[in-house]
Write an enzyme that holds these catalytic residues in place. Sequence first.
Site, mmCIF file in Angstrom:
data_model
loop_
_atom_site.group_PDB
_atom_site.id
_atom_site.type_symbol
_atom_site.label_atom_id
_atom_site.label_comp_id
_atom_site.label_asym_id
_atom_site.label_seq_id
_atom_site.Cartn_x
_atom_site.Cartn_y
_atom_site.Cartn_z
ATOM 1 N N GLY A 250 0.855 -1.178 0.000
ATOM 2 C CA GLY A 250 0.000 0.000 0.000
ATOM 3 C C GLY A 250 0.895 1.232 0.000
ATOM 4 O O GLY A 250 2.114 1.114 0.122
ATOM 5 N N LYS A 251 0.277 2.397 -0.130
ATOM 6 C CA LYS A 251 1.095 3.608 -0.199
ATOM 7 C C LYS A 251 1.965 3.781 1.045
ATOM 8 O O LYS A 251 3.072 4.289 0.972
ATOM 9 C CB LYS A 251 0.214 4.821 -0.415
ATOM 10 N N ARG A 252 1.440 3.340 2.184
ATOM 11 C CA ARG A 252 2.203 3.518 3.414
ATOM 12 C C ARG A 252 3.401 2.578 3.522
ATOM 13 O O ARG A 252 4.308 2.803 4.293
ATOM 14 C CB ARG A 252 1.297 3.356 4.632
ATOM 15 N N ASP A 253 3.383 1.511 2.737
ATOM 16 C CA ASP A 253 4.499 0.558 2.824
ATOM 17 C C ASP A 253 5.536 0.785 1.737
ATOM 18 O O ASP A 253 6.307 -0.107 1.412
ATOM 19 C CB ASP A 253 3.985 -0.872 2.680
ATOM 20 N N GLY A 254 5.502 1.932 1.140
ATOM 21 C CA GLY A 254 6.564 2.225 0.180
ATOM 22 C C GLY A 254 6.126 2.214 -1.268
ATOM 23 O O GLY A 254 6.957 2.249 -2.158
#
Length: 476
Positions: A250-254
């Site tokens: 996801g966006k939060r994981d890179g």
Amino acid sequence: MPNNKKVVTRFAPSPTGFMHVGGVRTALYAWAWARKNNGTFILRIEDTDKAREVEGSIPHIIESLKWLGINWDEGVDIGGEHAPYLQSERLDSYQKYAKILIEKGYAYTDPYTEEEVSAFRAQAELEKRAFLYREHRLETTEIWDGKKPLRFKVPEIKSYKWNDAVRGELTAGEEALDDFILIKSDGYPTYNFAHIIDDLEMGVTHVMRADEFIASTPKFLSLYEALDIVPPVFVTLPPILSPEGNKKLGKRDGAKDILEYKKEGYLPEAMFNFLAFLGWNPGGEQEIMSPMEIVEHFSLEHIHSSGAMLNEEKLLWMNKEHMKKKSYEEQLVGIKPYMTEYSDEILERLVPTIIDRINFYGELHTIKDIEFGFFIKRPQIERERVLFKDDGVDVASNNLENVKNILKDIDFSSADIIKQAIMPYAEKEGKGNVLWPLRMTLSGQEKSVDPFTICFVLGKEESIIRIDEMLKKLDS
Ligand code: GLU
């Protein structure tokens, strides 16, 4: 698909924001397969969901692909045989096929309001069963005037079995089929409908896309049948997983903007290599490959079906390997924008040292002052710091004086020549006693590049000035 058909692939992003690794990897595989088969690669933009559209996405997509060297033969910005390539400009095509479906009795005007559909859905939920629109299908509905959604009428409710080039045989039961919307009340088609018409009209032979589309494939198959279309080859790409490997990225994981990597000074061919290997591997040991080598080896059989973990450490390693493979001139050009305060003379001599110490050019922003600052700014060092262990001032002074005399008479054309001149003396007097004061005098650092390289980069004049200054300090 007949074997003699020319391979046509496409990348069909929706303009809903920046491109991340997943999107670009899809493009890369579709491109590589087309190039491998001397086929055609198309860039089509799927802009039929106006509410989700983000301004600036199309130029961003184009820039991202161009940066990686992924070029297209037909597409939004260049046109081509099957233009236009923007779905919002292809509404006539969707109308044409909508009419064919209506005539065949495979499409009908949606008779319900949104509230009514919500009520059906709520009822299904209450009864703990899947909501299926087709269970509410009416015998007849009014003639479609384009103001209400047009729905597909699934011709035959059955289970499906199909082949995926990566996943092998896949199956789905009847519950996967439903009367989905073909054209919305705003006049735009849905993805489910539009991509099938476009792929048909553009002669697409292989559809590379993410695994989220597997669930809808029976719906697509039933529409292909209704229109007597032979489906393309489905090539489902493996999901990209977070670095921990336990969930989809996801966006939060890179899952960051691909152009961020460009800004950070990664090499496009390294990024290309990294993305190619994210879910594919030609077999064998070789991992560092140029885009052309990747095309040469590319095959659908070697695309993995299980998830691919995004490992940025691997990207760093690949980037460094690609950086090392560049010519000296290319390395210099790559480094220069990050080292504008360095003279050409210094920079030209510093190139191999820099390449040795970084994984990507942008790293220079954070390390250059610490690691290389002393090359352009004379360090201020207290004399105690040049004394090796319990050496006295006289030992350091004497050794520096002698080194200076050696340096004065030699050629400074390489660090190696300097090393060969100084080492015999250092070995005689004790390496630490000679090399420590020299390194400290020139760099002010306990850990740095070796003193011979420092001399070489600084040049004879500057090296001697620094030694003289220190000798004066030691003398006072
Ligand atoms: N427009 C779709 C997306 O961006 C593309 C899916 C496909 O390639 O068919 O997810």
